[in-house]
Design a protein around this motif. Structure first.
Motif, PDB file in Angstrom:
ATOM      1  N   ARG A  10       0.827  -1.114  -0.009  1.00 35.49           N
ATOM      2  CA  ARG A  10       0.040   0.026   0.109  1.00 35.49           C
ATOM      3  C   ARG A  10       0.860   1.252   0.087  1.00 35.49           C
ATOM      4  NH1 ARG A  10      -4.041  -1.155  -2.251  1.00 35.49           N
ATOM      5  NH2 ARG A  10      -4.984   0.461  -1.383  1.00 35.49           N
ATOM      6  N   THR A  11       0.236   2.289  -0.500  1.00 33.55           N
ATOM      7  CA  THR A  11       0.913   3.698  -0.804  1.00 33.55           C
ATOM      8  C   THR A  11       0.959   4.591   0.570  1.00 33.55           C
ATOM      9  OG1 THR A  11      -0.901   4.568  -1.315  1.00 33.55           O
ATOM     10  CG2 THR A  11       0.595   3.850  -2.951  1.00 33.55           C
ATOM     11  N   ARG A  12       0.049   4.027   1.570  1.00 35.71           N
ATOM     12  CA  ARG A  12      -0.329   4.517   2.675  1.00 35.71           C
ATOM     13  C   ARG A  12      -0.656   6.172   2.547  1.00 35.71           C
ATOM     14  NH1 ARG A  12       3.782   1.797   7.298  1.00 35.71           N
ATOM     15  NH2 ARG A  12       3.735  -0.138   6.446  1.00 35.71           N
ATOM     16  N   THR A  13      -1.111   6.327   1.324  1.00 40.33           N
ATOM     17  CA  THR A  13      -1.648   8.002   1.280  1.00 40.33           C
ATOM     18  C   THR A  13      -2.681   8.082   2.390  1.00 40.33           C
ATOM     19  OG1 THR A  13      -3.110   7.126  -0.475  1.00 40.33           O
ATOM     20  CG2 THR A  13      -1.082   7.815  -0.984  1.00 40.33           C
ATOM     21  N   ARG A  14      -2.999   9.430   2.663  1.00 37.63           N
ATOM     22  CA  ARG A  14      -3.978   9.887   3.390  1.00 37.63           C
ATOM     23  C   ARG A  14      -4.827  10.960   2.785  1.00 37.63           C
ATOM     24  NH1 ARG A  14      -1.969   5.981   5.560  1.00 37.63           N
ATOM     25  NH2 ARG A  14      -0.997   5.753   7.431  1.00 37.63           N
ATOM     26  N   PRO A  15      -6.094  11.043   3.318  1.00 36.32           N
ATOM     27  CA  PRO A  15      -6.876  11.983   2.759  1.00 36.32           C
ATOM     28  C   PRO A  15      -6.582  13.368   3.024  1.00 36.32           C
ATOM     29  CG  PRO A  15      -8.097  11.160   4.424  1.00 36.32           C
ATOM     30  CD  PRO A  15      -6.822  10.228   4.225  1.00 36.32           C
TER      31      PRO A  15
END
Length: 318
Positions: free
Chosen positions: A313-318
């Protein structure tokens, strides 16, 4: 007297066995019976014994009850020494083990009875048995002392938490304890012996000195005494009740006895898989003095349903 659940003439009943005769209790299930007041239970037993009996060999035994929870402790030092070496490759006993009677919760919905076939765990090729004794709670309680805990014991029974050692060894590297390595089957039974019936077996320290024997295909693999537990059952109950309510029907198991109470302990001591892991066709017989015998045959299991590896996962956040 022994309390049991059984099938006869197509119907499932709970009852009491005296010698070789079974008498039906007028309770929906043994778990319901345990929730009654002691005077109500005594009256129900008196009514049952006045009724018709069925020869014990004519009934099919089921697990004696459907417990709401099963806590499985690890109360034998000798077992910890051997299995730790076998599963983790580490010698000795962790210092923390001596501080408190550790337990894990196992699956109350995977119980099998004596005489039942036990399938291999899906994906496992290293099956093991575990010879234990369990206590059945007969009265609710919370934050109990060991002295109070004694009065909350209804009776004792045999327990075998079958173990898929290869799955267990892999999953415990995550640090959460056993899961699918224990989830697939446990044998409970053949019945529950009332606590008072075992008082003659207590030693001067309050431990039950019951002889325990494990056999594979008729060959004795292990022998021990239940009194080799590091803590008596009253201590296990008191610890389990810290900040948590125990209820009638809860099962608390001793953990596996030493001196061959399971195969993995022997593997750890010798450094070799001898005796070998269980395979389809094997017959396992576990016996505890005054409690009875559990016998199960191993059969092939289901193929595991494939589960993909974790996704990156990229572990992007909103």
């Amino acid at each position: 007297m022994r309390y049991l659940t059984y099938v006869h003439d197509g119907g499932t009943r709970c009852g009491v066995a005296v010698d070789e005769t079974v008498y039906a209790l007028d309770a929906p299930a043994l778990r319901d019976f345990l929730g009654w007041a002691p005077s109500e239970r005594d009256a129900a037993v008196s009514r049952a014994l006045r009724g018709p009996g069925v020869p014990l060999p004519e009934v099919r035994l089921l697990p004696p009850l459907e417990p709401p929870t099963i806590r499985d402790f690890v109360a034998f030092e000798e077992h910890v020494e051997g299995v730790r070496k076998s599963v983790d490759g580490v010698s000795g006993v962790p210092d923390r083990w001596y501080e408190a009677p550790t337990f894990y919760f196992t699956n109350p919905h995977s119980l099998v009875a004596t005489g039942d076939d036990v399938p291999m765990a899906p994906g496992s090729a290293v099956l093991d048995f575990e010879l234990e004794v369990a206590v059945v709670i007969g009265k609710a309680g919370r934050d109990l002392t060991p002295e109070q805990a004694h009065d909350h014991i209804f009776g004792y029974t045999l327990f075998n938490d079958w173990s898929a050692r290869d799955l267990q060894s892999l999953e415990m590297k995550v640090g959460l304890g056993p899961c699918k390595g224990k989830d697939f089957a446990s044998t409970l039974g053949p019945w529950i012996v009332p606590a008072a019936d075992l008082d003659p077996y207590r030693d001067s320290d309050g431990f039950l000195g019951l002889a325990l024997t494990a056999e594979v295909n008729g060959k004795v693999i292990g022998r021990d005494l239940l009194s080799n537990m590091a803590w008596p059952f009253e201590d296990l109950i008191a610890y389990a009740s810290r900040g948590a309510e125990l209820r009638p029907g809860d099962v608390l198991a001793s953990g596996t006895c030493g001196n061959g109470g399971c195969l993995a302990e022997l593997w750890g001591r010798t450094g070799t898989p001898d005796p070998p892991p269980l395979t389809p066709g094997d017959r396992i017989t576990l016996t505890a003095e005054a409690l009875g015998t559990l016998t199960n045959h191993i059969v092939p299991g289901a193929e595991p349903v494939p589960i993909p590896r974790a996704r990156p996962r990229t572990r992007t956040r909103p």
